[in-house]
Design an enzyme around this catalytic site. Structure first.
Site, PDB file in Angstrom:
ATOM      1  N   LYS A  25       5.988  13.260  -0.190  1.00 49.71           N
ATOM      2  CA  LYS A  25       4.712  13.785   0.320  1.00 49.71           C
ATOM      3  C   LYS A  25       4.909  15.200   0.880  1.00 49.71           C
ATOM      4  CE  LYS A  25       2.890   9.151   1.218  1.00 49.71           C
ATOM      5  NZ  LYS A  25       2.771   8.049   2.178  1.00 49.71           N
ATOM      6  N   GLN A  85       3.250   6.452   8.521  1.00 48.10           N
ATOM      7  CA  GLN A  85       3.864   5.725   7.403  1.00 48.10           C
ATOM      8  C   GLN A  85       4.044   4.246   7.763  1.00 48.10           C
ATOM      9  OE1 GLN A  85       4.620   7.154   4.304  1.00 48.10           O
ATOM     10  NE2 GLN A  85       5.076   5.069   3.647  1.00 48.10           N
ATOM     11  N   ASP A 138      -5.341   8.987   5.250  1.00 43.96           N
ATOM     12  CA  ASP A 138      -4.949   7.770   4.525  1.00 43.96           C
ATOM     13  C   ASP A 138      -6.155   6.845   4.317  1.00 43.96           C
ATOM     14  OD1 ASP A 138      -2.412   7.527   3.506  1.00 43.96           O
ATOM     15  OD2 ASP A 138      -1.495   6.874   5.384  1.00 43.96           O
TER      16      ASP A 138
END
Ligand code: NDP
Length: 292
Positions: free
Chosen positions: A52, A96, A119
């Site tokens: 990422k 994460q 997200d």
């Protein structure tokens, strides 16, 4: 069989994003800034975060990584999230997953400002998505929808089976496929580990989306000829012949299914790169939202 080339499509999307960033710079505005929080040392999480961050560099975004040891308390983690919520230089950030078991994932996700939740896991964004309103859509299902659109796959009135009901893949993609829209309008069934007669469900579906995390679970004798098969699965399988000691497998037995399906995503090179491209897209959208 037509290969749904996520690597190629994601590069196209990233080039468009890069172009938008260049326009911001020309207009003397700052580039988008994505931050990531990583707790612990999980190997797969480190790999995902690494790619990422590299992708941010590729499109001209600024990125920041905040790493904490796995014994960080939930309160301290939420304090850090509050700092990022208030930091006007950061447009979006991700936490994460998975988090260590002493941390309540839902409380953590709830503490993220929905306007920076690139997200798309916050209930505000998830709810808006379910209502068909503009929101940050979770990157993996968003990437699948983009692939379907780019390859002009007909979904209207088709039966779509989603195997897996997680909040990050299975459930959101089942909602998106059932919404109104040219590349949606499907009749959706969602299956999980308690489902009975999975074979009956897979063999009747026009579109099968596999998101369960069991390597090569879907075999060619389980599907209809001419179906569309989307493989979300990413599992590290021990492979002593590889330098890193593992090989990546999807949830689909690619070799056999490719002889029967009309459209199929490879692993790697299918849904994975699309996920990263759509995270970047959400971050660009957050940046533009910030400046408006
Ligand atoms: P989860 O483990 O959260 O969910 C797995 C789902 O599969 C659950 O709903 C589970 O059912 C269901 N399931 C498990 N076994 C069976 C079975 N035998 N039959 C039917 N359903 C079953 O996984 P995720 O959704 O997070 O991820 C799924 C896969 O996708 C993983 O391989 C992951 O690595 C990969 N992934 C890939 C991404 C990408 O970018 N390509 C992004 C995110 C994930 P139940 O709910 O009953 O337990």
């Amino acid at each position: 069989m037509i290969l749904l080339d996520g690597k190629k499509i994601s590069e196209e999307i990233k080039n468009e994003i890069k172009f938008s960033v260049e326009k911001l710079i020309v207009n003397r505005q700052r580039p988008p800034h994505l931050a990531a929080i990583l707790v612990g040392e999980d190997g797969a999480s480190l790999t995902y975060i690494g790619s990422k961050i590299r992708s941010c560099d590729q499109v001209g975004f600024k990125s920041s990584l905040f790493r904490y040891s796995s014994d960080i308390s939930e309160i301290d983690l939420i304090k850090k999230i509050n700092d990022l919520n208030l930091d006007s230089e950061i447009d979006g950030f991700i936490v994460q997953l998975p988090l260590p078991s002493h941390i309540d994932e839902h409380r953590v996700l709830l503490s993220i400002n929905p306007k920076k939740d690139v997200d798309g896991f916050h209930p505000t964004n998830f709810g808006k998505m379910a209502l068909g309103l503009k929101s940050f859509v979770p990157a993996t299902p968003y990437g699948i929808m983009k692939l379907i659109e780019k390859y002009d796959i007909q979904t209207e009135g088709k039966s779509c089976l989603v195997v897996g009901r997680s909040n990050i893949v299975g459930r959101p993609i089942s909602i998106l496929m059932s919404l109104r829209g040219k590349y949606a309008n499907s009749t959706v069934t969602i299956a999980h580990s308690k489902s009975k007669n999975l074979l009956e469900l897979t063999s009747k579906a026009d579109i099968v989306i596999m998101a369960l995390g069991i390597p090569e679970f879907l075999k060619s004798d389980m599907i209809q000829k001419g179906s569309t098969v989307i493989d979300v699965g990413i599992t590290r399988v021990e492979d002593k012949s590889k330098k890193n000691g593992y090989t990546i497998k999807g949830d689909v037995d690619f070799k056999s299914v490719s002889k029967k399906a009309k459209y199929l995503t490879p692993v790697p090179g299918g849904v994975g790169p699309m996920t990263i491209a759509m995270l970047l897209q959400n971050t660009l959208d957050a940046r533009l939202l910030n400046s408006s």
